[in-house]
Scaffold this motif. Structure first.
Motif, PDB file in Angstrom:
ATOM      1  N   HIS A 140       0.763  -1.317  -0.050  1.00  0.00           N
ATOM      2  CA  HIS A 140       0.077   0.193  -0.051  1.00  0.00           C
ATOM      3  C   HIS A 140       0.836   1.178  -0.097  1.00  0.00           C
ATOM      4  CE1 HIS A 140      -3.651  -2.307   0.657  1.00  0.00           C
ATOM      5  NE2 HIS A 140      -3.243  -2.767   1.807  1.00  0.00           N
ATOM      6  N   ILE A 141       1.732   1.189   0.826  1.00  0.00           N
ATOM      7  CA  ILE A 141       2.635   2.611   1.155  1.00  0.00           C
ATOM      8  C   ILE A 141       3.567   2.842  -0.128  1.00  0.00           C
ATOM      9  CG2 ILE A 141       4.638   3.642   2.518  1.00  0.00           C
ATOM     10  CD1 ILE A 141       3.406   2.387   4.788  1.00  0.00           C
ATOM     11  N   ASP A 142       4.204   1.441  -0.697  1.00  0.00           N
ATOM     12  CA  ASP A 142       4.901   1.651  -2.014  1.00  0.00           C
ATOM     13  C   ASP A 142       4.101   2.277  -3.142  1.00  0.00           C
ATOM     14  OD1 ASP A 142       7.205   0.657  -3.618  1.00  0.00           O
ATOM     15  OD2 ASP A 142       5.680  -0.631  -4.666  1.00  0.00           O
ATOM     16  N   VAL A 144       1.040   4.054  -3.071  1.00  0.00           N
ATOM     17  CA  VAL A 144       0.824   5.563  -2.658  1.00  0.00           C
ATOM     18  C   VAL A 144       2.032   6.418  -3.078  1.00  0.00           C
ATOM     19  CG1 VAL A 144      -0.040   7.173  -0.965  1.00  0.00           C
ATOM     20  CG2 VAL A 144      -1.001   5.074  -1.142  1.00  0.00           C
ATOM     21  N   SER A 145       3.288   5.870  -2.483  1.00  0.00           N
ATOM     22  CA  SER A 145       4.240   6.817  -2.490  1.00  0.00           C
ATOM     23  C   SER A 145       4.688   7.139  -3.825  1.00  0.00           C
ATOM     24  CB  SER A 145       5.547   6.253  -1.870  1.00  0.00           C
ATOM     25  OG  SER A 145       5.061   6.173  -0.364  1.00  0.00           O
ATOM     26  N   ASN A 146       4.715   6.079  -4.710  1.00  0.00           N
ATOM     27  CA  ASN A 146       4.951   5.978  -6.304  1.00  0.00           C
ATOM     28  C   ASN A 146       3.950   6.835  -7.043  1.00  0.00           C
ATOM     29  OD1 ASN A 146       7.830   4.774  -7.056  1.00  0.00           O
ATOM     30  ND2 ASN A 146       6.875   3.285  -5.606  1.00  0.00           N
ATOM     31  N   ARG A 147       2.664   6.440  -6.688  1.00  0.00           N
ATOM     32  CA  ARG A 147       1.584   7.010  -7.409  1.00  0.00           C
ATOM     33  C   ARG A 147       1.493   8.706  -7.483  1.00  0.00           C
ATOM     34  NH1 ARG A 147      -3.957   3.979  -6.576  1.00  0.00           N
ATOM     35  NH2 ARG A 147      -3.241   2.571  -8.252  1.00  0.00           N
ATOM     36  N   ASN A 155      11.603  -0.329  -5.342  1.00  0.00           N
ATOM     37  CA  ASN A 155      11.294  -1.037  -4.480  1.00  0.00           C
ATOM     38  C   ASN A 155      11.157  -0.620  -3.278  1.00  0.00           C
ATOM     39  OD1 ASN A 155      13.890  -1.385  -3.089  1.00  0.00           O
ATOM     40  ND2 ASN A 155      14.923  -2.084  -4.875  1.00  0.00           N
ATOM     41  N   VAL A 156      10.534  -1.522  -2.207  1.00  0.00           N
ATOM     42  CA  VAL A 156      10.023  -1.190  -1.004  1.00  0.00           C
ATOM     43  C   VAL A 156      11.359  -0.638  -0.208  1.00  0.00           C
ATOM     44  CG1 VAL A 156       8.111  -2.569  -0.788  1.00  0.00           C
ATOM     45  CG2 VAL A 156      10.359  -3.345   0.189  1.00  0.00           C
ATOM     46  N   VAL A 157      12.370  -1.194  -0.303  1.00  0.00           N
ATOM     47  CA  VAL A 157      13.586  -0.686   0.323  1.00  0.00           C
ATOM     48  C   VAL A 157      13.903   0.888  -0.081  1.00  0.00           C
ATOM     49  CG1 VAL A 157      15.987  -0.711   1.136  1.00  0.00           C
ATOM     50  CG2 VAL A 157      14.483  -2.934   0.991  1.00  0.00           C
ATOM     51  N   GLU A 158      13.887   1.234  -1.309  1.00  0.00           N
ATOM     52  CA  GLU A 158      14.255   2.427  -1.901  1.00  0.00           C
ATOM     53  C   GLU A 158      13.344   3.420  -1.610  1.00  0.00           C
ATOM     54  OE1 GLU A 158      14.740   2.696  -6.013  1.00  0.00           O
ATOM     55  OE2 GLU A 158      16.544   1.348  -6.133  1.00  0.00           O
ATOM     56  N   VAL A 159      11.869   2.999  -1.567  1.00  0.00           N
ATOM     57  CA  VAL A 159      10.769   3.855  -1.135  1.00  0.00           C
ATOM     58  C   VAL A 159      10.982   4.282   0.514  1.00  0.00           C
ATOM     59  CG1 VAL A 159       8.386   4.147  -0.364  1.00  0.00           C
ATOM     60  CG2 VAL A 159       9.042   3.201  -2.832  1.00  0.00           C
TER      61      VAL A 159
END
Length: 210
Positions: A140-142, A144-147, A155-159
């Motif tokens: 979800h956070i990945d 929202v953060s990218n969109r 990837n999730v670590v980069e986000v």
């Protein structure tokens, strides 16, 4: 996305939900740890249903160990991947007893050494149980953060690293909860509910819905 826009997004999310927390039900760091461990690839609702029956019977490492793997499975068999999760939970409880005085360690390395506990789970426990300014990035956070282009990463670590860099200190403890709830209920995967979104005018997503 620029700093001013990010600050306004965070301010609106905070004003809308000043005291956010996880939707997992728990009353101790240990209950939270087990709930998060069980929640991998499962909904919080399904985990809460299982732990509502489990925790009145066993909500300490010793009590869950007394159930054994097969006994624990009876309580969590409605959750996805319950066989593996039962084994990891028993192993985790044994390590807590043997190494940590039956307490959940407030230490990232010690948490990540527990079976079934990865970076995301450790971040959730450190944040929600102990108030650390960690940011656990899930799907979800990945999304929202990218969109929204708030904090982009491959990837999730980069986000996670980008969020830790761009989110001001005053918002860090709560931002994980705001973003996950936003992704779960508003900025949904297939069709985001842009018309009901309190940050729609700040979001940089091109294909907004009505």
């Amino acid at each position: 996305m620029n700093k001013t826009k990010r600050l306004e997004i965070l301010t609106r999310l905070r004003d809308n939900n000043p005291n956010p927390t996880t939707e997992l039900e728990f009353s101790s760091p240990f209950e939270l740890l087990i709930a998060v461990l069980l929640s991998a690839q499962a909904t919080d609702v399904s985990v809460n249903k299982a732990t509502a029956k489990l925790y009145p019977v066993a909500n300490t490492p010793e009590a869950i160990l007394a159930l054994g793997v097969e006994g624990l499975k009876e309580y969590i068999k409605t959750i996805g991947l319950f066989n593996t999760k039962a084994e990891n939970t028993i192993k985790t409880c044994q390590m807590l007893v043997d190494l940590h005085n039956s307490e959940v360690p407030e230490d990232r390395a010690a948490l990540e050494a527990l079976p079934g506990v990865g970076r995301k789970t450790a971040n959730v426990v450190l944040n929600t149980a102990f108030g650390w300014p960690t940011i656990a990035v899930d799907t979800h956070i990945d999304r929202v953060s990218n969109r929204t282009k708030f904090a982009m990463g491959k990837n999730v670590v980069e986000v996670e690293k980008k969020l830790l860099k761009v989110v001001p200190a005053e918002f860090k403890v709560d931002v994980h909860h705001w973003l996950i709830l936003h992704g779960r209920y508003i900025c949904t995967a297939r069709k985001p509910k842009c018309g009901a979104c309190i940050i729609e005018d700040l979001c940089e997503f091109k294909d907004k819905t009505e």
